[in-house]
Design a protein around this motif. Structure first.
Motif, PDB file in Angstrom:
ATOM      1  N   MET A  45       0.817  -1.211   0.000  1.00 34.11           N
ATOM      2  CA  MET A  45       0.000   0.000   0.000  1.00 34.11           C
ATOM      3  C   MET A  45       0.857   1.270   0.000  1.00 34.11           C
ATOM      4  SD  MET A  45      -3.025   1.043   2.649  1.00 34.11           S
ATOM      5  CE  MET A  45      -3.820  -0.554   2.739  1.00 34.11           C
ATOM      6  N   ARG A  46       0.425   2.225  -0.756  1.00 40.86           N
ATOM      7  CA  ARG A  46       1.067   3.532  -0.772  1.00 40.86           C
ATOM      8  C   ARG A  46       0.027   4.621  -0.602  1.00 40.86           C
ATOM      9  NH1 ARG A  46       4.531   0.808   0.179  1.00 40.86           N
ATOM     10  NH2 ARG A  46       6.541   0.481  -0.815  1.00 40.86           N
ATOM     11  N   TRP A  47       0.462   5.747  -0.065  1.00 40.65           N
ATOM     12  CA  TRP A  47      -0.426   6.885   0.127  1.00 40.65           C
ATOM     13  C   TRP A  47       0.342   8.127  -0.283  1.00 40.65           C
ATOM     14  CZ3 TRP A  47      -4.124   7.531   4.861  1.00 40.65           C
ATOM     15  CH2 TRP A  47      -4.772   8.779   4.791  1.00 40.65           C
ATOM     16  N   LYS A  48      -0.129   8.727  -1.375  1.00 40.26           N
ATOM     17  CA  LYS A  48       0.532   9.943  -1.820  1.00 40.26           C
ATOM     18  C   LYS A  48      -0.435  11.101  -1.661  1.00 40.26           C
ATOM     19  CE  LYS A  48       3.617  11.525  -5.394  1.00 40.26           C
ATOM     20  NZ  LYS A  48       4.189  11.222  -6.697  1.00 40.26           N
ATOM     21  N   ASP A  49      -0.127  11.954  -0.702  1.00 37.76           N
ATOM     22  CA  ASP A  49      -0.993  13.101  -0.435  1.00 37.76           C
ATOM     23  C   ASP A  49      -0.563  14.267  -1.329  1.00 37.76           C
ATOM     24  OD1 ASP A  49      -3.025  14.247   1.658  1.00 37.76           O
ATOM     25  OD2 ASP A  49      -1.451  15.774   1.394  1.00 37.76           O
ATOM     26  N   PRO A  50      -1.563  14.979  -1.943  1.00 38.06           N
ATOM     27  CA  PRO A  50      -1.202  16.060  -2.876  1.00 38.06           C
ATOM     28  C   PRO A  50      -0.372  17.153  -2.194  1.00 38.06           C
ATOM     29  CG  PRO A  50      -3.603  15.906  -2.570  1.00 38.06           C
ATOM     30  CD  PRO A  50      -2.999  14.746  -1.862  1.00 38.06           C
ATOM     31  N   GLU A  51      -0.585  17.335  -0.898  1.00 35.71           N
ATOM     32  CA  GLU A  51       0.122  18.410  -0.205  1.00 35.71           C
ATOM     33  C   GLU A  51       1.378  17.896   0.495  1.00 35.71           C
ATOM     34  OE1 GLU A  51      -1.507  21.289   3.089  1.00 35.71           O
ATOM     35  OE2 GLU A  51      -3.080  20.549   1.715  1.00 35.71           O
ATOM     36  N   TYR A  52       1.231  16.811   1.226  1.00 31.76           N
ATOM     37  CA  TYR A  52       2.320  16.322   2.061  1.00 31.76           C
ATOM     38  C   TYR A  52       3.282  15.371   1.330  1.00 31.76           C
ATOM     39  CZ  TYR A  52       0.048  18.143   6.270  1.00 31.76           C
ATOM     40  OH  TYR A  52      -0.501  18.945   7.225  1.00 31.76           O
ATOM     41  N   GLY A  53       2.877  14.904   0.171  1.00 31.23           N
ATOM     42  CA  GLY A  53       3.740  13.973  -0.547  1.00 31.23           C
ATOM     43  C   GLY A  53       3.586  12.546  -0.050  1.00 31.23           C
ATOM     44  N   MET A  54       4.586  11.727  -0.370  1.00 29.53           N
ATOM     45  CA  MET A  54       4.490  10.298  -0.085  1.00 29.53           C
ATOM     46  C   MET A  54       4.528  10.000   1.416  1.00 29.53           C
ATOM     47  SD  MET A  54       4.129   7.425  -1.440  1.00 29.53           S
ATOM     48  CE  MET A  54       4.798   6.912  -3.000  1.00 29.53           C
ATOM     49  N   GLN A  55       3.569   9.187   1.827  1.00 32.51           N
ATOM     50  CA  GLN A  55       3.542   8.709   3.213  1.00 32.51           C
ATOM     51  C   GLN A  55       3.922   7.235   3.198  1.00 32.51           C
ATOM     52  OE1 GLN A  55       2.754  11.071   5.654  1.00 32.51           O
ATOM     53  NE2 GLN A  55       2.848  12.372   3.826  1.00 32.51           N
ATOM     54  N   TYR A  56       4.624   6.784   4.236  1.00 29.50           N
ATOM     55  CA  TYR A  56       5.108   5.398   4.210  1.00 29.50           C
ATOM     56  C   TYR A  56       4.314   4.475   5.124  1.00 29.50           C
ATOM     57  CZ  TYR A  56       8.595   7.334   1.261  1.00 29.50           C
ATOM     58  OH  TYR A  56       9.189   7.953   0.209  1.00 29.50           O
ATOM     59  N   PRO A  57       4.145   3.243   4.661  1.00 25.10           N
ATOM     60  CA  PRO A  57       3.315   2.304   5.429  1.00 25.10           C
ATOM     61  C   PRO A  57       3.768   2.159   6.883  1.00 25.10           C
ATOM     62  CG  PRO A  57       4.008   1.284   3.365  1.00 25.10           C
ATOM     63  CD  PRO A  57       4.670   2.624   3.438  1.00 25.10           C
ATOM     64  N   ALA A  58       5.071   2.216   7.106  1.00 24.41           N
ATOM     65  CA  ALA A  58       5.561   2.072   8.479  1.00 24.41           C
ATOM     66  C   ALA A  58       4.937   3.149   9.368  1.00 24.41           C
ATOM     67  CB  ALA A  58       7.084   2.184   8.498  1.00 24.41           C
ATOM     68  N   ASP A  59       4.593   4.295   8.779  1.00 23.90           N
ATOM     69  CA  ASP A  59       3.954   5.360   9.557  1.00 23.90           C
ATOM     70  C   ASP A  59       2.430   5.292   9.483  1.00 23.90           C
ATOM     71  OD1 ASP A  59       6.492   6.446  10.079  1.00 23.90           O
ATOM     72  OD2 ASP A  59       6.451   7.531   8.174  1.00 23.90           O
ATOM     73  N   PHE A  60       1.916   5.159   8.237  1.00 27.81           N
ATOM     74  CA  PHE A  60       0.458   5.329   8.154  1.00 27.81           C
ATOM     75  C   PHE A  60      -0.329   4.059   8.488  1.00 27.81           C
ATOM     76  CE2 PHE A  60       1.235   4.549   3.498  1.00 27.81           C
ATOM     77  CZ  PHE A  60       0.341   3.503   3.272  1.00 27.81           C
TER      78      PHE A  60
END
Ligand code: C2E
Ligand code: CA
Ligand code: CA
Length: 536
Positions: A45-60
């Motif tokens: 899984m990946r999460w790319k926020d338009p404002e904050y950029g790439m978030q990593y699974p270990a965090d999210f």
């Protein structure tokens, strides 16, 4: 422009992230290192926020777990994976199975398999193109729940993989009880160097033939040396940066087209007899697993009161907290630290294990002399199991855990009440703690085992009444008891029957206050009411 989002921000933006496709999957190919063919892939899984950029699974992922959003996220990704497979099929390419990750919290969702099956059928993807990954950590408390999930997944036809094998403490135990189809070993969890030194090697693991038949995928493989080493010990399946990082669906489609495919097969030799004289090579997969992927473990022989340690792994010595090398440890008399009582208890457990052919648990205090600190007592819980036999000699596998801290805390907790301490040593006490702020209840091991409770019960005590552990007619009284404690009562007690058989338990609570006198936690215990006269 990459900036880590807080748990709150993630939770706030979750709905939008789903709606607008900020959450998506990357795919990491799995390759047979011997043939270069692709055997499958894992969706990550990946999460790319338009404002904050790439978030990593270990965090999210932990944040989504905390906020109770992981279930929706996993289901959403599952649908994305199904659609991707559908697209591949329709484009005329040859698909490979794709693994999806199941969060340890998804197992609490009873309809999980029904829901994914609905999605899979709706998108119309054959079940053989999807593999489920569960982690060992989901099994720690609620073995029942995991077993239930496993059987539902199997019933539906999914291949199930044990992810991150060896990151928990009772790995072999879990494998024995759970019928997973594939094991994933993460090279990054390896504590020792590959290969290890020679010396005495694991003999047979007769009971573990199931495990030996199970195909293994080595994950996190970054170098050719690692891959070659894994291949040399019979594990050809590789997932890691060496072959490919997780890649987008477009890139993955190209890889799918470029590489040949092959199905995954049980790659390992099967060992099905004990041969006491023949020890395995240090260059074996079994040795690797023993040294790196299980918790503290020892293999010893037992014959008419005599025990001899054949092998201990590094975690065993670490667990005991000894500053000693394995060789010195093995040379010593294994009973030496146990004392008469301890030895008796241990032998009793061995005999039980021989008779039952099951795993037996024994807790013993051991005394160690250390040059600097004098005598030290530690409490070890051992899970032992017979893995082989030659005449009257038994080969025994022991997994250990140092539970000194747990025991000491327990004893301290009830030190003021001698009766409790007495009862706890009789092994008749159930203990738990309840946090007023989070409404979480954390049961002791015994509660988890006997009452099938998970490690954390949220919104306590509602679930124990809803699930019928406590009888409905005590609900009001119990809620009142907890609210009295929360309002400042130092202790409370009552006799409450457990619903099953209505066995009466004496339940007591002691409150812990913070420096301002505000109640923090309530420590609960329950003892069986054996004799009413004794209760005064
Ligand atoms: P995991 O399931 O163990 O996934 C393998 C992780 O190892 C992935 O990290 C992958 O990118 C990384 N990896 C693969 N090969 C190598 C390598 O050669 N070297 C190194 N250093 N790392 C490698 P990622 O994608 O950051 O995911 C981290 C974890 O997040 C996953 O660990 C999994 O536990 C969780 N996760 C990822 N996707 C999902 C999901 O869809 N649902 C749930 N519940 N959890 C997920
Ligand atoms: Ca995984
Ligand atoms: Ca993994």
């Amino acid at each position: 422009m990459e900036k880590r989002m807080s748990t709150e921000e993630l939770a706030e933006r979750f709905d939008r992230a789903i709606d607008e496709g900020h959450i998506y999957a990357l795919y990491q190919p799995q390759i047979n290192h011997a043939t270069g063919r692709m055997i499958g892939a894992e969706a990550l899984m990946r999460w790319k926020d338009p404002e904050y950029g790439m978030q990593y699974p270990a965090d999210f992922i932990p944040a989504l777990e905390e906020k109770g959003l992981i279930y929706r996220a996993d289901l959403y990704l599952f649908e994305q994976i199904c659609r991707f497979q559908r697209k591949i099929m329709e484009s005329g390419l040859n698909p490979v199975p794709i693994s999806f990750n199941i969060s340890r919290f998804d197992i609490y969702e009873h309809d999980y398999v029904t829901v994914i099956e609905e999605i899979r059928n709706r998108v119309n993807v054959p079940v053989r193109l999807l593999r489920a990954e569960i982690t060992e950590s989901s099994a720690i408390g609620g073995m029942e729940l995991v077993e239930d999930l496993l059987s539902k997944l199997h019933e539906a036809g999914y291949v199930v993989e044990m992810d991150d094998f060896g990151s928990g403490y009772s790995s072999l135990n879990i494998l024995k009880d759970l019928s997973v189809d594939v094991i994933k070993l993460d090279m990054r969890f390896m504590s020792g160097n590959v290969g290890g030194r020679g010396g005495i090697i694991i003999s047979s693991m007769v009971q573990m033939t199931k495990w030996l038949r199970t195909p293994v995928i080595a994950e996190g493989v970054e170098t050719m040396e690692q891959a070659d080493y894994m291949k040399s010990i019979g594990c050809n399946y590789i997932q890691g940066y060496l072959y490919s990082k997780p890649i987008s669906d477009e890139e993955f489609t190209k890889e799918l087209d470029r590489l040949d495919h092959e199905p995954m097969a049980a790659a390992m030799k099967l060992v099905d007899t004990m041969n006491a004289g023949k020890f395995w090579s240090p260059e074996s997969l079994e040795t690797l697993i023993f040294s790196n992927f299980v918790g503290g473990a020892a293999i010893f022989t037992y014959e008419n009161g005599k025990a001899e340690i054949l092998r201990v792994n590094p975690k065993y010595i670490k667990e005991i907290g000894m500053n000693m090398n394995a060789h010195d440890f093995i040379d010593k008399n294994p009973w030496r630290n146990l004392g008469i009582e301890g030895k008796r208890a241990y032998e009793f457990a061995i005999k039980k294990a021989i008779k039952s052919n099951e795993e037996e648990t024994v807790e013993t205090w051991r005394t160690f002399e250390s040059r600097c600190c004098g005598e030290e007592k530690i409490c070890i819980r051992s899970n032992i199991r017979v893995i082989g036999r030659a005449g009257e000699q038994y080969l025994i596998y022991a997994m250990i855990q140092n539970i000194t801290a747990e025991k000491k805390r327990y004893i301290d907790l009830f030190d003021s009440e001698r009766r409790f301490r007495f009862a706890s040593e009789q092994a008749n006490v159930y203990a738990w703690e309840f946090d007023f702020r989070t409404r979480e209840m954390r049961p002791c091991f015994r509660c988890m085992r006997d009452l099938h409770l998970p490690p954390v019960i949220r919104n306590y005590p509602e679930p124990v009444f809803d699930d019928g552990v406590f009888p409905e007619d005590y609900r009001e009284m119990y809620y009142k008891m907890l609210s009295d404690l929360e309002n400042g009562a130092e202790s409370a007690e009552a006799v409450i029957p457990l619903t099953v058989g209505r066995v009466p338990f004496h339940v007591r609570y002691t409150t812990e206050f913070d420096e301002n006198g505000k109640p923090l936690k309530a420590y609960g215990s329950a003892t069986l009411v054996v004799d009413n006269a004794e209760e005064e």
